[in-house]
Design a protein around this motif. Sequence first.
Motif, PDB file in Angstrom:
ATOM      1  N   LEU A 199       0.845  -1.194   0.000  1.00  0.00           N
ATOM      2  CA  LEU A 199       0.000   0.000   0.000  1.00  0.00           C
ATOM      3  C   LEU A 199       0.877   1.240   0.000  1.00  0.00           C
ATOM      4  N   ARG A 200       0.705   2.060  -1.029  1.00  0.00           N
ATOM      5  CA  ARG A 200       1.506   3.273  -1.160  1.00  0.00           C
ATOM      6  C   ARG A 200       0.774   4.499  -0.632  1.00  0.00           C
ATOM      7  N   ALA A 201      -0.537   4.537  -0.859  1.00  0.00           N
ATOM      8  CA  ALA A 201      -1.307   5.704  -0.437  1.00  0.00           C
ATOM      9  C   ALA A 201      -2.771   5.337  -0.293  1.00  0.00           C
ATOM     10  N   HIS A 202      -3.459   6.038   0.591  1.00  0.00           N
ATOM     11  CA  HIS A 202      -4.915   5.917   0.692  1.00  0.00           C
ATOM     12  C   HIS A 202      -5.468   7.274   1.114  1.00  0.00           C
ATOM     13  N   PHE A 203      -6.533   7.690   0.455  1.00  0.00           N
ATOM     14  CA  PHE A 203      -7.083   9.020   0.688  1.00  0.00           C
ATOM     15  C   PHE A 203      -8.504   9.061   0.154  1.00  0.00           C
TER      16      PHE A 203
END
Length: 221
Positions: free
Chosen positions: A201-205
């Motif tokens: 997981l690199r990013a979550h938004f």
Amino acid sequence: MKRPYVIIVSEVTVDGKLTLSKGVSSKEIMKFMDEEANRYLHETRAKVDGIMVGAETIRTDNPYLTVRYVSGKNPTRIIPTSTAYIPPDANILKKDSPTIIVTTEKAPKERLKMLSEKVEVIIAGKEEVDLIKMMDILYNRGIRNLMVEGGSTLNWNLIKNGLVDEIRIIHMPFIVGGTDTPTLVGGEGFKSLEEVVKLKLRAHFMRGSHLITEWEVKYEG
């Protein structure tokens, strides 16, 4: 082999489905995407050199695959299809952006003639499209970043061949269910934990009312 940097981008329900049922257009699910989520999708399109979907997506959804919610250039549309079965009135055959049909030696000559009068046609493979050869050809034609908005079969074939670098998911906040309803990745699947492709997981938004997750694909070996 040199190949484009490949990003799968997809709208996926909480239970992993791409559509309401087999054979139904994904546009039905996409109706629930708010403006900010659509803007995210089209921002990604505007940043890549090429956008790819399979021929079944063309026949079912008839997409334009252009940039609309933001300002930016239209990417080159790339459609792999072993039989070159593309409806003659398909939107991707219109002149609003370049289109490349990647097909095989077995494709009927009359279909190749019809398509080549409208768009560029490339032969890559005898019976099935050679995805690795296709990627090499695309890279040499200047496609360095490739967005894939394909169905479960195309996603599987790309992942199986180690041709995906990122997966970005726009989460749709509902459940569809259905044993035969297409999921993000189809195909025969991996049969052991040693074979599965791992993600980081690199990013979550949030964009609007939608959770976005961006994953790096971590091939091993």
